[in-house]
Design a protein around this motif. Sequence first.
Motif, mmCIF file in Angstrom:
data_model
loop_
_atom_site.group_PDB
_atom_site.id
_atom_site.type_symbol
_atom_site.label_atom_id
_atom_site.label_comp_id
_atom_site.label_asym_id
_atom_site.label_seq_id
_atom_site.Cartn_x
_atom_site.Cartn_y
_atom_site.Cartn_z
ATOM 1 N N SER A 47 0.839 -1.198 0.000
ATOM 2 C CA SER A 47 0.000 0.000 0.000
ATOM 3 C C SER A 47 0.872 1.245 0.000
ATOM 4 O O SER A 47 0.559 2.233 -0.667
ATOM 5 C CB SER A 47 -0.908 0.022 1.225
ATOM 6 O OG SER A 47 -1.754 -1.094 1.216
ATOM 7 N N GLN A 89 -7.600 0.448 -0.367
ATOM 8 C CA GLN A 89 -7.880 -0.726 0.466
ATOM 9 C C GLN A 89 -9.071 -0.444 1.385
ATOM 10 O O GLN A 89 -9.993 -1.233 1.484
ATOM 11 C CB GLN A 89 -6.630 -1.032 1.287
ATOM 12 C CG GLN A 89 -6.726 -2.298 2.086
ATOM 13 C CD GLN A 89 -5.368 -2.640 2.702
ATOM 14 O OE1 GLN A 89 -4.384 -1.948 2.503
ATOM 15 N NE2 GLN A 89 -5.330 -3.721 3.460
ATOM 16 N N ASP A 170 -6.210 -1.615 -4.579
ATOM 17 C CA ASP A 170 -5.548 -2.113 -3.375
ATOM 18 C C ASP A 170 -6.490 -3.081 -2.669
ATOM 19 O O ASP A 170 -7.494 -2.678 -2.088
ATOM 20 C CB ASP A 170 -5.178 -0.944 -2.455
ATOM 21 C CG ASP A 170 -4.232 -1.376 -1.354
ATOM 22 O OD1 ASP A 170 -4.012 -2.590 -1.197
ATOM 23 O OD2 ASP A 170 -3.706 -0.489 -0.639
ATOM 24 N N GLU A 171 -6.189 -4.333 -2.722
ATOM 25 C CA GLU A 171 -6.997 -5.400 -2.123
ATOM 26 C C GLU A 171 -8.477 -5.234 -2.410
ATOM 27 O O GLU A 171 -9.301 -5.139 -1.494
ATOM 28 C CB GLU A 171 -6.767 -5.454 -0.608
ATOM 29 C CG GLU A 171 -5.395 -5.995 -0.263
ATOM 30 C CD GLU A 171 -5.264 -6.281 1.229
ATOM 31 O OE1 GLU A 171 -6.252 -6.738 1.830
ATOM 32 O OE2 GLU A 171 -4.173 -6.059 1.763
HETATM 33 MG MG LIG Z 1 -2.061 -2.516 2.311
#
Ligand SMILES: [Mg+2]
Lengths: 514, 358, 319, 336
Positions: A47, A89, A170-171
């Motif tokens: 991240s 995320q 992000d994820e």
């Molecule tokens: Mg992360």
Amino acid sequence: MEQARTVVEMRNITKRFPGIVANDNVSFTLGKGEIHALLGENGAGKSTLMNILFGLYQPEEGEIFVNGQKVNIDGPNKAISLGIGMVHQHFKLVHPFTVTENIILGSEPKKWMGLAVDRKLAYEKVEHLSKQYGLNIDPYAKIDDISVGMQQRVEILKTLYRGADILIFDEPTAVLTPQEIAELLVIMKNLVQQGKSIILITHKLKEIIAIADKVTIVRRGKLIDSLPVAGTNPNMLAEKMVGREVSLKFDKKEAVIGEPVLEVDRLVMKGRGGRDALNETSFVLRRGEILGIAGVEGNGQSELIEALTGLSSVAGGSIKLAGVEIAGMTTRQVSEAGLSLIPEDRHKHGLVLDFPVRENMVLETYYQSPFTQNGFLNFTAIEKHAERLVKEFDVRTPSIMTDARALSGGNQQKAIIAREVDKNPEVLIAAQPTRGLDVGAIEFIHKRLVEQRDMGKAVLLISYELDEIMQVSDRIAVIYEGRIVGEVKPSETNDQQLGMMMTDYKAPQGGPDN
Amino acid sequence: MNKLIKVFTKESAVVPLIAIVLGLLVGAVIMWLGGYDPILAYRSLFNKVFGNPYDFGETLTAITPLVFTGLSVAFAFRTGLFNIGAEGQYIMGMTGATFIGVNLHMPWYIHAPLAIVVGTLIGGIWGMIAGYLKAARGVNEVITTIMLNWIALHLSNYIVRRFLLEEGKGRSFMIDENARVTIGWLSRMLDDARVHWGMFFALLAVIFVYAILFRTKQGYELRVVGSNADAAKYAGINVNAGIVKAMFISGALAGMAGVFQVLGVFMNQAIAAGTTGHGFDGIAVALLGGNNPIGVLLGAILFGTLSYGAAGMSFGANVPPEIIRIVIGSVIFFVAAPGIIRWGMKKFKHKSSKGEAV
Amino acid sequence: MDIATLGNMLNTALVFSTALILAALGGILSERSGVVNIGLEGLMTAGAFAAAVSAYWAEDAGWGAASAWVGLAAGALFGVLFALIHAVATITFRADQVVSGIVINFIATGSTLYLVKQLFEGAGETSLVNETFHKWKIPGLSEIPIIGEGIFNAYPTTYVALILVGVVFYVLYKSTFGLRLRAVGEHPSAADTVGIKVLRMRYTAVLLSGLLAGMGGATIALTTTGTFSHNTISGQGFIALAAVIFGKWNPLGAMGAAVFFGFAQSINNVLQLFDFSSHIPSEFIYMLPYVLTILVLVGAVGRARAPGALGEPYYQGKR
Amino acid sequence: AKNENKNNGAASPGSSASASPTASADESGKDFKIAMVTDVGGVNDKSFNQSAWEGLQRLKKDHGASVKYLESKEPTNYLTNINQFVREKYNLTWGIGFLMGDAVKEAAAKNPDAQLAMIDNVVEAPNVASITFAENEGSFLVGVVAGMMTKSNKIGFVGGIDIPVIKRFDLGFEAGVKAVNPNATIKKIYTGAFDKADLGKAAAASMYNDGVDIIFHASGGTGNGVFNEAKERNKTAAKDKKVWVIGVDKDQSLEFGDDVTLTSMLKRVDEAVYSISKEMIDGKFPAGKITTLGLKDNAVGLPDTSTKNVPADVLAKVEEYKQKIISGEIKVPTAQ
Ligand SMILES: [Mg+2]
Ligand SMILES: Nc1ncnc2c1ncn2[C@@H]1O[C@H](COP(=O)(O)OP(=O)(O)OP(=O)(O)O)[C@@H](O)[C@H]1O
Ligand SMILES: Nc1ncnc2c1ncn2[C@@H]1O[C@H](COP(=O)(O)OP(=O)(O)OP(=O)(O)O)[C@@H](O)[C@H]1O
Ligand SMILES: [Mg+2]
């Protein structure tokens, strides 16, 4: 696909945070039209690297080139103007706002010489974009009222609205249902076909294999490898990621099932807006088994947890714990009767982030002997308790005096599990126990759940992740609109069948077109 | 113990000290700009407080209510509540003590304690109203405590006028001798300064609040509620009961401030046009002390000393006493924004290291 | 109680409410951007001080009726000046917002009184301003029963306040600025990631809150007291803060709360004039506005929802 | 040095009204230190504190005494401020205002050698001179003015807090009105505060709306609001709808102008402070005595400026009642 032209090049990036080098001389290259996966354990620095590309952090060292030009990305504005968009995320959505308001925020269509927001035009634009990319979003809905999957689409639209050509995810799948994941993968493919380039951070190796062209692996801030996905396999990736061999296959002994311990009978609970959140939910949980509750988020899982734990009162039905009626008891009474909960939201419900680990470890038992004696806290006992749990459950913390906030997500989760398991409950409810964690941490937590089972306890696993349900449960109950619509054994079913039960599949629905 | 040590660790001890110095400097600059002599002014302030036993004793008396109201606000803060109502709870505590002090006649070992207990309870109940309204009806305690301050003022004026009035005096009857909590010998030692047992109670209250918050089951519960009410609910803690309890204790502490002003200083309660500001000053004291009981004690000492000394400044250097509010405000400012001090120190270090390089 | 009385009460209520409305609007802007503002009392004090002093000077310099407007502008400016302290402390240096607000209250009361003594030969009060605001009767509209007398025969500052309610409402809910401001107060990092300058927005909002609260304070000096002294502002800032919360951070709601409060105050006077109520002890009558406020709050349904990020300093990259 | 003046000498605004000619200055008070302690109203309260300070300043000017004051920020300061002067061996320390009674009493008892004086309250101690005023008598006279001059037969009284001193204003005023105009009704509002001009303004607005045309206020700073409301109304009102305020303590027409100030109920705290202090200088301090100053002492009454707005026949009537009160023919009520 055309020969990949480089759109982003990050050279020798170093970023330090107090006490840690989050990125240590990391380089990263993204080709045009490519889906490039970024893989690494929790806290590996993924991240951080992407936040640097998006201008949220400034690197101490290193250079960034976008479309061949050296750039200085000093803020999100700059990144946006370079055509970079990021789906974070943790979603960056303003909840009381509508979908459209969130999307246009910062680059609003204006009227009256820029004095007012041109809402009509905005809604039209969003509607149009949503159609163009097959995202199916209601532009008028409030974020508060839409599902997590929809929220993510809003995030994607935000970047598209700003004309991003380079998208960072992000994820993105950590919070999605299998259907939503499938749809998202389609959307991503769609996007690259339209000329976009994508960076994808994920812990799910399957997804990388399924969709990515290249994968870059980082460990403890350092670049480990960057290679084409073709020719790799999950085991190899996992090994590169953690630096040791991991078994992705989850082995567990056959369950030794005992008598029923939790009997839920025709539970009814009113939800928001008067509709039944729990609609005569019934199931039985026995000693020595893990019952997985599979279902799409928002089908009554949260309400079920609240009902079982006494957080909300039920409108009808009964809950028997080891033969004792617990419906109508307070949360504390339920807890004392032998029920433990690993809550879904660890920050909000599981921990007091500003308290040290020591005090978090007795959050539910502080009033009992030996932690409280004559009304006073016994810190010797509390500390001993915390030290023991930290050790037993391998909670990585500098000390038991460290505030819970400072722990990484995985370790926060371990701390909660330690606390709940140590209460030695009859029934352990684990809600989304591994959300956002890396494979190492997931493995650890799953092992603990099985351990409980093997000790003759009953575990209720509530998860939106089918893989987890399939791997860990001994039996699966599917919940749909507040009702258990079917029970199956993991060995006798598959993703497709479960997925259909979870959506009460009757006829083909109009999915995203491609 | 750990917390105690924490208070005196480097960072947390140095920043307040620098803050105090900076605050005094700000005051000095303003005085100087206004054509006053800051050195004389501060010397007069110092003399007023430490120059003779009488004023020293009176300074202690001035500090005492601030410790209580500071603790009151700090306690509420720790449990996630903003009690702007210490003012009203103070007044109600006063009225409770006066009522008992005036209307009953009993031996001292019953009378004074009873007056203390009743006043404290009434202060607590007054705080509890806001707590109850928040717990039961979700009414924001900031609004209710502001409103309850005014209600307390008028209600206590009514009670004094209707039940306690000494005709023609505009105040209640004097309280019974037996209800007084003055300390004769100490008072004589300090040239008749109005010192009273309240200041020892204040010290006890510091310990009490510290112990409650950090040593007892009850305090643990309240801190969980204050820090994360959701987690408290999940942990089976009764959040609403916690809010009510916390406001009761907070109110009781503020009430005690009023109790001892009556039983130790005034011996009566006047029909008041406005509030004394001790409750509001309590907010400042709590913040000055970082909502930590020991910090509150130190904050009250600083606050009380400066306020009491202000009269000396105006006597000795003709400086308008308002200046002291600027000084106190600046000190709190620098304590609250340690970033400014750190930033300043960094600049300073940076500069001096640059200087070396040249 | 006849119709005329009702109109008169509304009129009196509005005089009282004007300052509260202005300060509450300021509070709303600041809090909507995520910065708690319990320094309203201090900002009003600063505004009242500057207004009284500069209107007096302007009058002295022969500016005539313009003096009051000069005072109003100066009040607004001084409010901004003190709000700047709050902004620097809370936004740049991330000081606790409550603490900083209390500091504003301290410094404002201390320094204004100090300045009064410096400027007026040691006096604790500014000299009386004669050129204060006077009521404007709006032709035509003022003939309407009840609200004609109630609303359309008011001080210009009242009109200004009512217009500003509309303006702030419009700005908050219709304009780009407002959308961004609310986003910053709800979820600053969301705003940051779409390129909104969070700190700059917050500065703007806090300074505007100083402007409005300063005007609120000025209103009191220029319509009610004609002077400034230590008790010109005594608690109105806190009542305005209550109005912000009572009105659920919405300009119309806050205006409603402020007018309600003013109305309760004027009932209090009217009650003393009627025979039937003259037996009620006066203390109970004084309590009335405050008791009514609590009762209304208790009866009101739905909890007020504060802006999501209220009270939290913003760090870039904070999760 | 500049600041020395602020406390010790320079005339504060409005103090020149009653200053005696400077030519007569002597140095008899040169070696005397005289001080006063204000109540929480502060030295610029436009009321008794300010008036008292004006008295002391005049004393300095006329007789060279050194004078000083301390303002009390809260009630606990009363005693400590008095003690500050007592310890510094001031020859005389004044406690100004009713609220200071207990503090003066305490200081006097603890310091038998000190000389103290008290305004507005009675302290029975051998070393204290107590001065009170017959506010009811003066208020009676302004009541006569109001009763004769009202056109609407509705008269208002705005009080600060319902305490004995203010009650004296209230009852005296009422008696005065009734004496000359039994048909007039008197509307009363107690605002509950001495320092809230907004409440004064609101109270005045309610009264004027109700048809009241003259308001007598005894409410300190709250009265600023009363004047403000009256001024506002007179800006636009027709000639016959003009409203009036009767000021209190000082000649308030000097500050608020005679277009709204009908007259004022003077309470010569300055005179009292001046003369008692002078007696102390001359060695004739009335220690232990209680002095009630009333009409006969010219310590309460109407200012000379009243001739501006009050017709001669009314003033004649006022004079007539004044004599009756002095002679004891009329007893003005003081409390219920
Ligand atoms: Mg992360
Ligand atoms: N704002 C910050 N302040 C201090 N340290 C930080 C901050 N953000 C990240 N870190 C540190 O940098 C490291 C890398 O964090 P990062 O969030 O990039 O990890 P990640 O690879 O994204 O992990 P995950 O898979 O859990 O998302 C973490 O170990 C953390 O300690
Ligand atoms: N704002 C911050 N200030 C200081 N340290 C931070 C901050 N944010 C994160 N960290 C540090 O980052 C580390 C890991 O945090 P992070 O949230 O990235 O964990 P994670 O493993 O990624 O878990 P999650 O599942 O919550 O993402 C912690 O050690 C913490 O100290
Ligand atoms: Mg993470």
